[in-house]
Scaffold this motif. Structure first.
Motif, PDB file in Angstrom:
ATOM      1  N   SER A  37      50.560  95.732  74.837  1.00  0.00           N
ATOM      2  CA  SER A  37      51.516  96.111  73.791  1.00  0.00           C
ATOM      3  C   SER A  37      51.955  97.555  73.989  1.00  0.00           C
ATOM      4  O   SER A  37      51.250  98.347  74.600  1.00  0.00           O
ATOM      5  CB  SER A  37      50.869  96.015  72.416  1.00  0.00           C
ATOM      6  N   LEU A  38      53.115  97.870  73.436  1.00  0.00           N
ATOM      7  CA  LEU A  38      53.603  99.244  73.482  1.00  0.00           C
ATOM      8  C   LEU A  38      52.662 100.166  72.734  1.00  0.00           C
ATOM      9  O   LEU A  38      52.219  99.841  71.638  1.00  0.00           O
ATOM     10  CB  LEU A  38      54.961  99.322  72.790  1.00  0.00           C
ATOM     11  N   HIS A  39      52.367 101.315  73.324  1.00  0.00           N
ATOM     12  CA  HIS A  39      51.499 102.269  72.634  1.00  0.00           C
ATOM     13  C   HIS A  39      52.281 103.434  72.040  1.00  0.00           C
ATOM     14  O   HIS A  39      51.722 104.308  71.407  1.00  0.00           O
ATOM     15  CB  HIS A  39      50.425 102.797  73.593  1.00  0.00           C
ATOM     16  N   VAL A  40      53.582 103.440  72.308  1.00  0.00           N
ATOM     17  CA  VAL A  40      54.417 104.505  71.742  1.00  0.00           C
ATOM     18  C   VAL A  40      55.550 103.841  70.968  1.00  0.00           C
ATOM     19  O   VAL A  40      55.869 102.679  71.207  1.00  0.00           O
ATOM     20  CB  VAL A  40      55.023 105.411  72.847  1.00  0.00           C
ATOM     21  N   PRO A  41      56.143 104.560  70.024  1.00  0.00           N
ATOM     22  CA  PRO A  41      57.278 103.965  69.315  1.00  0.00           C
ATOM     23  C   PRO A  41      58.375 103.575  70.304  1.00  0.00           C
ATOM     24  O   PRO A  41      58.595 104.281  71.303  1.00  0.00           O
ATOM     25  CB  PRO A  41      57.754 105.093  68.394  1.00  0.00           C
ATOM     26  N   LEU A  42      59.029 102.478  70.016  1.00  0.00           N
ATOM     27  CA  LEU A  42      60.087 101.987  70.908  1.00  0.00           C
ATOM     28  C   LEU A  42      61.132 103.074  71.167  1.00  0.00           C
ATOM     29  O   LEU A  42      61.642 103.217  72.278  1.00  0.00           O
ATOM     30  CB  LEU A  42      60.740 100.747  70.269  1.00  0.00           C
ATOM     31  N   VAL A  43      61.393 103.860  70.126  1.00  0.00           N
ATOM     32  CA  VAL A  43      62.436 104.883  70.251  1.00  0.00           C
ATOM     33  C   VAL A  43      62.081 105.928  71.313  1.00  0.00           C
ATOM     34  O   VAL A  43      62.956 106.594  71.859  1.00  0.00           O
ATOM     35  CB  VAL A  43      62.690 105.526  68.858  1.00  0.00           C
ATOM     36  N   SER A  83      58.874  89.977  62.738  1.00  0.00           N
ATOM     37  CA  SER A  83      57.817  90.972  62.934  1.00  0.00           C
ATOM     38  C   SER A  83      58.095  91.756  64.218  1.00  0.00           C
ATOM     39  O   SER A  83      57.249  91.890  65.085  1.00  0.00           O
ATOM     40  CB  SER A  83      56.463  90.253  63.008  1.00  0.00           C
ATOM     41  N   PHE A  84      59.327  92.249  64.313  1.00  0.00           N
ATOM     42  CA  PHE A  84      59.728  92.974  65.521  1.00  0.00           C
ATOM     43  C   PHE A  84      59.201  94.401  65.429  1.00  0.00           C
ATOM     44  O   PHE A  84      59.851  95.291  64.893  1.00  0.00           O
ATOM     45  CB  PHE A  84      61.255  92.960  65.661  1.00  0.00           C
ATOM     46  N   THR A  85      57.970  94.588  65.912  1.00  0.00           N
ATOM     47  CA  THR A  85      57.356  95.917  65.892  1.00  0.00           C
ATOM     48  C   THR A  85      56.773  96.179  67.281  1.00  0.00           C
ATOM     49  O   THR A  85      56.675  95.258  68.103  1.00  0.00           O
ATOM     50  CB  THR A  85      56.190  95.981  64.883  1.00  0.00           C
ATOM     51  N   GLU A  86      56.357  97.404  67.509  1.00  0.00           N
ATOM     52  CA  GLU A  86      55.789  97.780  68.815  1.00  0.00           C
ATOM     53  C   GLU A  86      54.625  96.875  69.204  1.00  0.00           C
ATOM     54  O   GLU A  86      54.423  96.563  70.364  1.00  0.00           O
ATOM     55  CB  GLU A  86      55.309  99.240  68.792  1.00  0.00           C
ATOM     56  N   ARG A  87      53.835  96.464  68.203  1.00  0.00           N
ATOM     57  CA  ARG A  87      52.678  95.613  68.462  1.00  0.00           C
ATOM     58  C   ARG A  87      53.087  94.310  69.158  1.00  0.00           C
ATOM     59  O   ARG A  87      52.327  93.736  69.932  1.00  0.00           O
ATOM     60  CB  ARG A  87      52.026  95.283  67.108  1.00  0.00           C
ATOM     61  N   ASN A  88      54.296  93.870  68.884  1.00  0.00           N
ATOM     62  CA  ASN A  88      54.745  92.599  69.440  1.00  0.00           C
ATOM     63  C   ASN A  88      55.690  92.748  70.628  1.00  0.00           C
ATOM     64  O   ASN A  88      56.317  91.789  71.052  1.00  0.00           O
ATOM     65  CB  ASN A  88      55.397  91.757  68.336  1.00  0.00           C
ATOM     66  N   VAL A 121      58.544  92.235  76.907  1.00  0.00           N
ATOM     67  CA  VAL A 121      58.443  90.802  76.598  1.00  0.00           C
ATOM     68  C   VAL A 121      58.084  90.712  75.113  1.00  0.00           C
ATOM     69  O   VAL A 121      57.186  91.412  74.652  1.00  0.00           O
ATOM     70  CB  VAL A 121      57.344  90.123  77.449  1.00  0.00           C
ATOM     71  N   LEU A 122      58.788  89.899  74.395  1.00  0.00           N
ATOM     72  CA  LEU A 122      58.543  89.772  72.958  1.00  0.00           C
ATOM     73  C   LEU A 122      57.493  88.691  72.710  1.00  0.00           C
ATOM     74  O   LEU A 122      57.617  87.573  73.214  1.00  0.00           O
ATOM     75  CB  LEU A 122      59.859  89.426  72.266  1.00  0.00           C
ATOM     76  N   VAL A 123      56.448  89.045  71.966  1.00  0.00           N
ATOM     77  CA  VAL A 123      55.376  88.081  71.663  1.00  0.00           C
ATOM     78  C   VAL A 123      55.165  88.050  70.149  1.00  0.00           C
ATOM     79  O   VAL A 123      55.911  88.663  69.395  1.00  0.00           O
ATOM     80  CB  VAL A 123      54.059  88.462  72.388  1.00  0.00           C
ATOM     81  N   GLY A 124      54.112  87.365  69.690  1.00  0.00           N
ATOM     82  CA  GLY A 124      53.750  87.387  68.263  1.00  0.00           C
ATOM     83  C   GLY A 124      54.761  86.701  67.378  1.00  0.00           C
ATOM     84  O   GLY A 124      55.367  87.328  66.504  1.00  0.00           O
ATOM     85  N   PHE A 125      54.944  85.407  67.578  1.00  0.00           N
ATOM     86  CA  PHE A 125      55.919  84.664  66.794  1.00  0.00           C
ATOM     87  C   PHE A 125      55.307  83.991  65.560  1.00  0.00           C
ATOM     88  O   PHE A 125      55.849  83.020  65.047  1.00  0.00           O
ATOM     89  CB  PHE A 125      56.621  83.633  67.679  1.00  0.00           C
TER      90      PHE A 125
END
Ligand SMILES: [Zn+2]
Length: 275
Positions: A122-128, A154-159, A177-181
């Motif tokens: 997962s992303l460890h930094v904010p998408l921005v 639930s479109f967040t960095e975690r996903n 890659v988008l996960v966590g649906f």
């Protein structure tokens, strides 16, 4: 058809399980799975877990019986125990299978397991804070999901998982890659057309779809359409010079003090805009 052996006892997930249930999976991205029985032989990482309800695990899969010609795989397993959570996993998997075709599911009884390709961390930094290309790809991917008839919810960095391209001309590049649906539902997206990366920021009413609009806003997908000078927003088209900004903000004929403040503000905004 591949099969999956999953630990019988939930408390054994995360340790070295000894007893397994054989589940009947249907795998969608057939290219990574061989026609064998895979055993969840080890849990490498518990990505999230609610005791005896659900868990998302990175697991090691080995062919059972062992077969040296079959590649061992790491995969993401999503497990739901009990009727409610099993149902939720099933719903998520079916939504992804039917609409997005990149998630695999196995189910039997009240333990449901969905098995996905392990795409990365997962992303460890904010998408921005990610590179523009990565941000554009992430938002573009969300739009594709919507076009396929699904809202992620639930479109967040975690996903957002960072995957590394293994071959081809873009080898080594990082892609999202988008996960966590788990919260995803069917959706008829009102967005007509596409979103333009680095284009001028549209109005909320131009995009029509809240999830897409706010995902793009949060990740700086667009350039600002206005520059603020004191209390006035000036369309970016007038940002040709500091003087033009002051004039279009309506401070050209203001008193000396206000005009000076507007000039200072316009100078700061103009240099930030050029950067
Ligand atoms: Zn939408």
């Amino acid at each position: 058809m591949p099969h999956l052996e999953f630990p019988v006892a939930p408390e054994e997930v995360g340790t070295s399980p000894t007893q397994f249930d054989e589940l009947q999976p249907y795998f969608l991205n057939e290219e990574i799975w061989e026609d064998v029985t895979y055993r969840v032989c080890e849990t490498l990482c518990v990505l999230s877990s609610k005791a005896r309800c659900s868990a998302i695990l990175r697991v090691q899969l080995l062919p059972e019986p062992f077969d040296a010609s079959v590649k061992e795989l790491t995969a993401i397993c999503k497990v739901g125990w009990g009727r409610e959570h099993a149902q939720r996993v099933k719903k998520e998997a079916e939504l992804c299978r039917d609409k997005l075709s990149h998630l695999q599911v196995t189910d039997e009884g009240v333990t449901r397991v969905s098995v996905m390709e392990d795409c990365g961390q997962s992303l460890h930094v904010p998408l921005v804070e990610c590179s523009p290309t990565f941000r554009y790809l992430a938002c573009g991917m969300l739009v594709e999901v919507h076009k396929a008839g699904v809202i992620h919810n639930s479109f967040t960095e975690r996903n957002v998982v960072v995957s590394v391209i293994n071959s081809g001309p873009n080898k080594g590049e990082h892609v999202p890659v988008l996960v966590g649906f788990g919260e995803a539902t069917e959706h008829q997206c009102p967005l007509n057309g596409n979103i333009q990366a680095n284009g001028l920021r549209p109005e909320r009413s131009d995009i029509m779809c809240d999830e897409i609009y706010y995902a793009c806003m949060d990740s700086d997908f667009w350039r600002p359409a206005y520059i603020k000078v004191l209390d006035t927003e000036v369309p970016i088209a007038h940002a040709t010079s500091v003087e033009s900004l002051v004039q279009h903000a309506g401070y050209s004929n203001s008193n000396e003090m206000l005009k000076r403040r507007a000039l200072l503000e316009a100078r700061r905004a103009f240099s930030a805009h050029r950067d």
